[in-house]
Scaffold this motif. Structure first.
Motif, short mmCIF file in Angstrom:
data_model
loop_
_atom_site.label_atom_id
_atom_site.label_comp_id
_atom_site.label_asym_id
_atom_site.label_seq_id
_atom_site.Cartn_x
_atom_site.Cartn_y
_atom_site.Cartn_z
N THR A 107 2.45 69.19 20.12
CA THR A 107 2.44 69.73 21.47
C THR A 107 3.43 70.89 21.55
O THR A 107 4.17 71.18 20.59
CB THR A 107 2.84 68.65 22.49
N ALA A 108 3.48 71.54 22.72
CA ALA A 108 4.43 72.64 22.90
C ALA A 108 5.86 72.14 22.77
O ALA A 108 6.73 72.81 22.20
CB ALA A 108 4.20 73.29 24.26
N ALA A 109 6.13 70.93 23.31
CA ALA A 109 7.48 70.37 23.20
C ALA A 109 7.84 70.07 21.75
O ALA A 109 8.99 70.27 21.32
CB ALA A 109 7.59 69.11 24.05
N ASP A 110 6.84 69.60 20.99
CA ASP A 110 7.09 69.34 19.57
C ASP A 110 7.42 70.63 18.84
O ASP A 110 8.35 70.68 18.02
CB ASP A 110 5.86 68.69 18.93
N THR A 111 6.66 71.67 19.11
CA THR A 111 6.88 72.95 18.44
C THR A 111 8.27 73.49 18.74
O THR A 111 8.91 74.10 17.88
CB THR A 111 5.80 73.96 18.88
N ALA A 112 8.77 73.24 19.96
CA ALA A 112 10.09 73.73 20.34
C ALA A 112 11.20 73.05 19.53
O ALA A 112 12.30 73.60 19.39
CB ALA A 112 10.32 73.51 21.83
N LEU A 113 10.92 71.85 19.00
CA LEU A 113 11.93 71.15 18.21
C LEU A 113 12.07 71.71 16.80
O LEU A 113 13.10 71.50 16.15
CB LEU A 113 11.58 69.65 18.12
N VAL A 114 11.00 72.33 16.31
CA VAL A 114 11.03 72.86 14.94
C VAL A 114 12.14 73.90 14.82
O VAL A 114 12.24 74.84 15.63
CB VAL A 114 9.67 73.47 14.57
N GLY A 115 13.01 73.73 13.82
CA GLY A 115 14.14 74.63 13.61
C GLY A 115 15.44 74.15 14.23
O GLY A 115 16.51 74.68 13.90
N ARG A 116 15.37 73.15 15.14
CA ARG A 116 16.59 72.63 15.75
C ARG A 116 17.39 71.86 14.70
O ARG A 116 16.85 71.28 13.76
CB ARG A 116 16.26 71.72 16.93
N ARG A 117 18.73 71.83 14.92
CA ARG A 117 19.61 71.16 13.98
C ARG A 117 20.24 69.94 14.62
O ARG A 117 20.41 69.87 15.83
CB ARG A 117 20.69 72.13 13.48
N VAL A 148 22.25 65.78 13.29
CA VAL A 148 23.02 65.03 12.32
C VAL A 148 22.34 63.71 12.06
O VAL A 148 21.73 63.12 12.96
CB VAL A 148 24.47 64.81 12.82
N THR A 149 22.43 63.23 10.82
CA THR A 149 21.81 61.95 10.46
C THR A 149 22.67 60.80 10.98
O THR A 149 23.90 60.81 10.87
CB THR A 149 21.65 61.82 8.94
N VAL A 151 17.98 60.14 13.04
CA VAL A 151 18.80 61.34 13.22
C VAL A 151 19.00 61.56 14.72
O VAL A 151 18.29 60.99 15.55
CB VAL A 151 18.13 62.59 12.61
N ARG A 152 19.99 62.40 15.07
CA ARG A 152 20.21 62.78 16.46
C ARG A 152 20.06 64.29 16.57
O ARG A 152 20.74 65.05 15.87
CB ARG A 152 21.59 62.35 16.93
N ILE A 153 19.14 64.69 17.45
CA ILE A 153 18.92 66.09 17.75
C ILE A 153 19.30 66.29 19.21
O ILE A 153 18.70 65.66 20.09
CB ILE A 153 17.47 66.51 17.50
N ASP A 154 20.28 67.15 19.46
CA ASP A 154 20.83 67.31 20.80
C ASP A 154 21.38 65.94 21.25
O ASP A 154 22.21 65.35 20.60
CB ASP A 154 19.80 67.87 21.76
N ASP A 155 20.85 65.40 22.35
CA ASP A 155 21.34 64.12 22.86
C ASP A 155 20.33 62.99 22.69
O ASP A 155 20.42 61.96 23.36
CB ASP A 155 21.69 64.25 24.36
N ARG A 156 19.39 63.17 21.79
CA ARG A 156 18.33 62.17 21.63
C ARG A 156 18.24 61.71 20.18
O ARG A 156 18.38 62.51 19.26
CB ARG A 156 16.98 62.74 22.08
N ASP A 157 18.01 60.39 20.01
CA ASP A 157 17.83 59.82 18.67
C ASP A 157 16.36 59.84 18.28
O ASP A 157 15.48 59.57 19.12
CB ASP A 157 18.35 58.38 18.63
N TRP A 158 16.10 60.09 17.00
CA TRP A 158 14.72 60.21 16.49
C TRP A 158 14.59 59.43 15.18
O TRP A 158 15.56 59.27 14.43
CB TRP A 158 14.33 61.66 16.22
#
Length: 443
Positions: A382-392, A394-395, A405-412
């Protein structure tokens, strides 16, 4: 125009009721109604015969003929059919045909309960075996109890109809089967007839006792009407095919799985509700096992686990395994086959293999997308998924190759390339998004 509308309505009514009138009916010409029962006996069979007897009574039909060719079937619907035959005010002839046909197991009770029992040459009848509600052969001491009940039941039918009770009881106690002429000689049936016209000639003038009292059959030169299944019964016949029910269950589970993975889509939800309702309708009209349903649902849960924690393959492999087991156990037990020629309600192994192959192919495709190098152009982003690509980020755990991993304030949930290990606390970059799973690499 009005005449055309009336004609079209009459044609539609003919199709819905399943009537096919061969010739015009004269006022003093006897009418014979013919129904065909070809295949395993199930609830739909009992419903069709009940409808035919009601129609015959309402229309003043002199004789009902059930042309029977069945290896047997479920005992509960058979009891309903026998009860309808014994309570019928219209005489019923059960004709085991064509030549070489078979009326086995449950079909033997239907033959015995008829007012007139007729067989075509080279046909045979008998070999009754107790069946469980799930369609399996009854084991152990329970089989003895069921057998005793069946012996008493078929003896009672034989005594009502004046047939050879000992010979019919042997079909249950000893699983005996009789040829047409042998059955006639022993008094199991009344006549042997090569075809329908010959049977009608032989039945003419014979006497029997119905629920309305003594009746003399008038069948020579009778007008023959055929009562076929209605459109609804045709549809139910398709829906009660084990293979169709299996495919509908799998489709429903996958549709709901897609809705869980990609919430907000309307079509998967509607498809899941419709296919699940149709699957349950067919399942309740067959000797189904809830164990098979549990296996199919568990397979869908494992497939969901594969989408959230990829990298190990355990969930995907388990999903395929339980999907196959669900197909095997849904309507039968391949490991306890009956020694008698009972009807099989098991899902065709070819259908199970095809569905399993599709599941394996889909699973391998997902693994390839989730673990192959690249994959940033996945079509379901989705558009939201595409926006995550390239974000940094920490594991939060070691990735070997999967973890969190944690990207911004969310765990994935995240996965790296096969063979790549990323330690906890390292910086990573998002390469692709697959639903709730991120594909990452060291930053």
């Amino acid at each position: 125009m009005r005449r055309r509308i009336v004609a079209a309505a009459a044609l539609a009514l003919t199709c819905l009721t399943g009537w096919l009138i061969v010739t015009p009916v004269a006022a003093d010409t006897p009418i014979v109604l013919v129904m065909d029962v070809d295949g395993p006996i199930k609830q739909l069979t009992a419903d069709q015969i009940a409808r035919g007897l009601d129609t015959a009574h309402a229309d003043g039909v002199e004789l009902v003929i059930i042309r029977l060719n069945s290896p047997g079937g479920l005992f509960d619907p058979t009891r309903l059919i026998v009860q309808d035959l014994l309570d019928s005010e219209v005489p019923v002839a059960v004709y085991v045909s064509p030549a070489g046909a078979y009326s086995g197991s449950a079909g033997t009770f239907i033959v015995a309960a008829a007012h007139f029992a007729v067989m075509a040459p080279a046909a045979n009848v008998g070999a009754v075996s107790p069946l469980e509600a799930a369609g399996d052969k009854v084991p152990g001491s329970q089989a003895h109890k069921v057998s005793q009940d069946m012996r008493a039941y078929i003896r009672g039918i034989a005594e009502v109809r004046g047939r050879n009770a000992d010979a019919l009881e042997d079909t249950v106690w000893k699983a005996t089967a009789y040829s047409a002429h042998e059955a006639q000689r022993l008094g199991v049936i009344d006549l042997v007839a090569a075809d329908l016209p010959a049977m009608l000639d032989q039945l003419d003038g014979r006497q029997t006792t119905t629920a309305a009292g003594p009746i003399t059959a008038t069948s020579r030169n009778a007008i023959v009407r055929y009562l076929g299944p209605t459109i609804l019964e045709h549809l139910l016949g398709i829906l009660t095919m084990p293979e169709v029910v299996f495919v509908l269950f799998v489709t429903a589970c996958l549709a709901f799985l897609v809705e869980v993975l990609f919430p907000g889509l309307i079509i998967p939800s509607l498809l899941g509700v419709v296919t699940l309702a149709l699957a349950v309708l067919g399942f309740l009209n067959l000797p189904g096992s809830w164990l098979g349903v549990v296996f199919i649902v568990f397979a869908a849960a494992l497939f969901y686990g594969e989408t959230t924690v990829p990298g190990f393959g355990f969930f995907g492999a388990g999903g395929v395994l339980f999907l196959v087991l669900g197909g095997i156990f849904l309507f039968g037990d391949f490991f306890r086959p009956s020694e008698l020629p009972e009807p099989s309600f098991a899902v065709n192994p070819i259908v199970i293999a095809v569905i399993g192959g599709i599941a394996v192919g889909t699973w391998l495709l997902f693994v390839r997308l989730a673990h192959a190098g690249g994959g940033e152009t996945a079509g379901f982003q989705t558009a939201a998924d595409t926006a995550l690509v390239g974000r940094r980020g920490v594991t939060l755990s070691d990735l070997r190759p999967s973890g969190r991993v944690r990207i911004d304030d969310r765990d994935w949930v995240a996965t790296a390339d096969p063979g790549v290990s990323i330690n906890r606390g390292e910086q990573v970059r998002v390469r692709a998004v697959y639903g709730a799973v991120l594909k990452v690499e060291r930053s």
